[in-house]
Write a protein that holds these residues in place. Structure first.
Motif, short mmCIF file in Angstrom:
data_model
loop_
_atom_site.label_atom_id
_atom_site.label_comp_id
_atom_site.label_asym_id
_atom_site.label_seq_id
_atom_site.Cartn_x
_atom_site.Cartn_y
_atom_site.Cartn_z
N TRP A 106 -31.01 33.32 -5.46
CA TRP A 106 -31.59 34.63 -5.81
C TRP A 106 -32.35 35.24 -4.64
CZ3 TRP A 106 -28.91 35.58 -9.85
CH2 TRP A 106 -28.48 34.51 -10.64
N THR A 107 -33.08 34.40 -3.93
CA THR A 107 -33.81 34.89 -2.76
C THR A 107 -32.83 35.34 -1.67
OG1 THR A 107 -35.69 33.43 -3.21
CG2 THR A 107 -35.47 34.26 -0.96
N LYS A 108 -31.80 34.53 -1.48
CA LYS A 108 -30.81 34.88 -0.45
C LYS A 108 -30.12 36.20 -0.77
CE LYS A 108 -26.62 33.14 1.87
NZ LYS A 108 -27.14 33.33 3.23
N LEU A 109 -29.73 36.35 -2.03
CA LEU A 109 -29.03 37.57 -2.43
C LEU A 109 -29.93 38.80 -2.31
CD1 LEU A 109 -26.51 38.92 -3.67
CD2 LEU A 109 -27.47 38.42 -5.93
N THR A 110 -31.14 38.67 -2.84
CA THR A 110 -32.06 39.80 -2.81
C THR A 110 -32.38 40.21 -1.38
OG1 THR A 110 -33.05 39.06 -4.89
CG2 THR A 110 -34.33 40.60 -3.56
N ASP A 127 -29.20 40.55 -17.64
CA ASP A 127 -30.08 41.36 -18.49
C ASP A 127 -31.06 42.26 -17.75
OD1 ASP A 127 -31.46 39.25 -17.50
OD2 ASP A 127 -32.21 38.51 -19.42
N ASN A 128 -30.87 42.47 -16.47
CA ASN A 128 -31.81 43.34 -15.77
C ASN A 128 -31.10 44.25 -14.76
OD1 ASN A 128 -31.09 41.52 -13.83
ND2 ASN A 128 -33.12 40.60 -13.58
N VAL A 129 -29.90 44.68 -15.14
CA VAL A 129 -29.11 45.50 -14.24
C VAL A 129 -29.81 46.83 -13.94
CG1 VAL A 129 -27.78 46.66 -16.03
CG2 VAL A 129 -26.79 46.35 -13.76
N GLY A 130 -30.68 47.27 -14.85
CA GLY A 130 -31.33 48.55 -14.67
C GLY A 130 -32.08 48.66 -13.35
N ALA A 131 -32.76 47.58 -12.97
CA ALA A 131 -33.54 47.63 -11.73
C ALA A 131 -32.65 47.86 -10.52
CB ALA A 131 -34.32 46.33 -11.57
N ARG A 132 -31.53 47.19 -10.50
CA ARG A 132 -30.64 47.31 -9.33
C ARG A 132 -29.86 48.62 -9.37
NH1 ARG A 132 -30.40 42.24 -11.26
NH2 ARG A 132 -28.34 42.41 -12.23
N GLU A 166 -28.47 54.16 -17.95
CA GLU A 166 -28.36 55.61 -18.15
C GLU A 166 -26.93 55.98 -18.53
OE1 GLU A 166 -30.03 57.54 -14.73
OE2 GLU A 166 -32.09 57.18 -15.41
N GLY A 167 -26.33 55.15 -19.39
CA GLY A 167 -25.01 55.46 -19.94
C GLY A 167 -23.82 55.03 -19.11
N ALA A 168 -24.04 54.55 -17.90
CA ALA A 168 -22.93 54.15 -17.02
C ALA A 168 -22.93 52.63 -16.85
CB ALA A 168 -23.07 54.82 -15.66
N SER A 169 -21.75 52.08 -16.57
CA SER A 169 -21.62 50.63 -16.39
C SER A 169 -21.81 50.25 -14.93
CB SER A 169 -20.24 50.17 -16.85
OG SER A 169 -20.09 50.38 -18.24
N TYR A 170 -22.70 49.29 -14.68
CA TYR A 170 -22.97 48.89 -13.31
C TYR A 170 -22.65 47.41 -13.06
CZ TYR A 170 -25.01 53.34 -12.05
OH TYR A 170 -25.18 54.68 -11.76
N HIS A 171 -22.20 46.72 -14.08
CA HIS A 171 -21.69 45.38 -13.87
C HIS A 171 -20.78 45.04 -15.04
CE1 HIS A 171 -25.32 43.37 -16.13
NE2 HIS A 171 -24.37 43.67 -16.97
#
Length: 457
Positions: A106-110, A127-132, A166-171
Motif C-alpha cells: 500500500w505504501t509502495k502503490l500510494t 471500499d474507498n474508491v471515492g478518495a482516489r 459521483e455516478g461513474a465507475s472508477y474500478h
C-alpha cells in the motif's frame, strides 16, 4: 487487519488464466479471435473481410505495468500464469507484472502514484474508491464499459455499487469476503443442541453460548461465543438490529438506539466470562498460531469466509457448520475486499491495454481457476456459483450471504470513522464504559473530524 491480511492472502490470489478463447473477453464479452489462422491465400481474401479489425500482431505494441499483492507462493505462480496466457492472447500487449508483500504494497502503490510512476493497472481496496477518484488518479471506466458493452451485471451488484463515485465507475470489483457464523457440530451434540439448527437470533446465540461454554475451575476451557473474538464488529451486529452509523446525508448517527442495543448485547454476553478468565483464555489460545475455533477452544465464532480454508489446512476433520450471523431484525454481513483500477497515466494506449487485462481477470473461467486455488470469493457471480462449487453446502451458504452483505459507508471527511468506534467498544467489553457513553464519545470524535475537514474545504 490480521483478518484482512488473511483475506488478501487467501483470497487473493491465484490468478489464473483461463481458457484460450476468453482471452481479452470481459465478464460477459467474448474476446475477439486473436489467434485465427491466416487465410491460405491472402491475396485472394474476399473484399468484405478487408474492413475487419487488424490482427493482434498488427496492432501497435504496448507495455503496461500491473501491480498486486501476490508476492510469493501459489498465488504468485498463478498470477504469472494468468499474465502469460493473457499475453499469448494479446500479442501486442506486454505486461510487467509485480507482486509486492501485502504489508509493503500500500505504501509502495500510494507513493508511486503520487510521484507519477504508478502502474497502469493496480489492485486496491474496494471500499474507498471515492478518495482516489476525487483526486483524479483513476481513469473513469464508463467509456470503456459503454464501448465494449461490458456487462457489469455479471458481477455481484453490491460490489459494482462500490465502484461508483459521483455516478461513474472508477474500478471493477475483483475479490471480496463475507462474515458469517461458524459453529462446532460436535460441541453442539455434547451440549444437547441440534447440530443442524444453528442460532438464528441474538437470544439463541446468547443461550447457546452459555450451554457450550466449559469451565475448568476459574479458567475457561471452551468459550461458547465471545463478541471479542473473530470478526464480530459492532457495526455488523447493529445492522442486524436495524442500526446505522450514518444517515442519508452522511451525518453520524452513532448513538442511534439500535446501535446502543447491539453494544449492550455484546457487553452482556462478554460479561459472563469475566475479564480475568477471558484474558487468561486469550493468552493461552494466542500461542496456537491459528484461530481458536480451529483448535476447538471456541464453539461458535463470527469470522470471514477465509477461515474455511484455514480449517481445512489445520484441522480437516473438524465437524462444523456455517450460518448467517444471528439477527434481531434483519440479516446482515460485512464485506471488504479488492478492486482493479486503471491509474491515469495520461496514456490512452496503456489505458486501453490495462482495460483488456482487467476484463480478462474478471472473466468467469479465469475466476473459476482462481477459486480452485485460493477458495476466494471472486466478483463474477457465475464463477463462484458454478455447480462444481455450489454442491458444497458451506460454500453455498457463503455465496448466499452476498444477498444481504454490505460495506461500511465511505465518508470523505472521515474515511477511517470505524477506528473511532472500535476502541470504545473494547472499553465497553472490559466494563470500563457504558454503551451509550462509548458511542457518544465515538460520535464526538467523528464530529470533530468532520468539522476539521470542512474547515479545509
Amino acid at each position: 487487519m490480521k483478518s484482512r491480511k488473511s483475506s488478501l492472502i487467501l483470497l487473493s490470489t491465484t490468478l489464473i488464466l483461463s481458457m484460450l478463447a476468453a482471452c481479452s473477453g470481459g465478464a460477459a464479452n467474448e474476446a475477439p479471435e486473436d489467434n485465427a489462422p491466416p487465410a491460405e491465400k491472402p491475396a485472394e481474401k474476399p473484399a468484405e473481410t478487408a474492413a475487419e479489425p487488424p490482427a493482434e500482431a498488427e496492432k501497435e505494441p504496448v507495455t503496461i505495468q500491473f501491480w498486486h499483492i501476490y508476492s510469493d507462493g501459489d498465488m504468485k505462480t498463478m498470477m504469472e500464469e494468468v499474465v502469460n496466457e493473457f499475453e499469448a492472447k494479446n500479442p501486442h500487449i506486454t505486461v510487467e507484472e509485480l507482486g509486492v508483500s501485502f504489508w509493503d504494497y500500500w505504501t509502495k502503490l500510494t507513493t508511486a502514484v503520487a510521484g507519477g510512476s504508478g502502474p497502469d493497472l493496480a489492485l486496491n481496496e474496494i471500499d474507498n474508491v471515492g478518495a482516489r477518484a476525487k483526486s483524479g488518479t483513476l481513469v473513469n471506466l464508463d467509456p470503456f464499459i459503454s464501448r465494449d458493452n461490458f456487462d457489469t451485471s455479471a458481477l455481484f451488484p453490491v460490489l459494482v455499487e462500490q465502484s461508483k463515485y459521483e455516478g461513474a465507475s472508477y474500478h471493477m470489483p475483483f475479490e471480496t469476503d463475507v462474515r458469517l457464523l461458524y459453529y462446532n457440530k460436535a460441541a453442539f451434540r455434547e451440549a444437547g443442541l441440534d447440530p443442524e439448527k444453528p442460532p438464528a437470533t441474538w437470544e439463541e446465540l446468547a443461550s447457546y453460548a452459555e450451554k457450550l461454554t466449559k469451565m475448568n475451575g476459574d479458567l475457561i476451557d471452551r468459550i461458547g461465543f465471545s463478541p471479542a473474538l473473530g470478526n464480530m464488529y459492532l457495526w455488523t451486529l447493529a445492522w442486524t438490529n436495524g442500526g446505522d452509523f450514518w444517515d442519508d446525508s452522511l451525518k453520524p448517527t452513532f448513538t442511534k438506539p439500535e446501535n446502543v442495543e447491539a453494544l449492550q448485547w455484546m457487553a452482556d454476553v462478554q460479561a459472563k466470562y469475566g475479564n480475568k478468565a477471558f484474558t487468561a483464555f486469550k493468552s493461552q489460545t494466542g500461542s496456537l498460531g491459528y484461530n481458536p475455533f480451529i483448535a476447538e477452544k471456541v464453539a461458535m465464532i463470527v469470522d470471514n469466509n477465509t477461515l474455511y480454508g484455514d480449517i481445512l489446512r489445520n484441522n480437516p476433520n473438524l465437524d462444523f457448520g456455517v450460518a448467517p450471523i444471528p439477527a434481531r431484525k434483519s440479516p446482515a454481513s460485512w464485506s471488504a475486499g479488492f478492486s482493479l483500477e486503471i491509474i491515469d497515466n495520461k496514456d490512452e494506449a496503456r489505458a486501453n491495454a490495462a482495460w483488456e487485462l482487467m476484463k480478462y481477470l474478471l472473466d468467469k473461467d479465469v475466476q473459476i481457476k482462481m477459486h480452485k486455488v485460493s477458495r476466494g470469493l471472486y466478483s463474477n457471480i457465475a464463477a463462484v456459483s458454478d455447480p462444481q462449487f455450489m454442491s458444497d453446502p458451506i460454500w453455498k451458504t457463503m455465496v448466499g450471504i452476498m444477498d444481504h452483505t454490505r460495506f461500511r459507508e465511505y465518508v470523505a471527511a472521515s474515511p477511517a470513522w470505524a477506528n473511532h468506534i472500535q476502541p470504545q467498544v473494547e472499553a465497553v467489553l472490559l466494563g470500563e464504559m457504558a454503551p451509550e457513553e462509548a458511542l457518544k464519545k465515538a460520535q464526538e470524535l467523528v464530529e470533530t473530524e468532520l468539522k476539521n475537514f470542512a474547515a479545509t474545504q
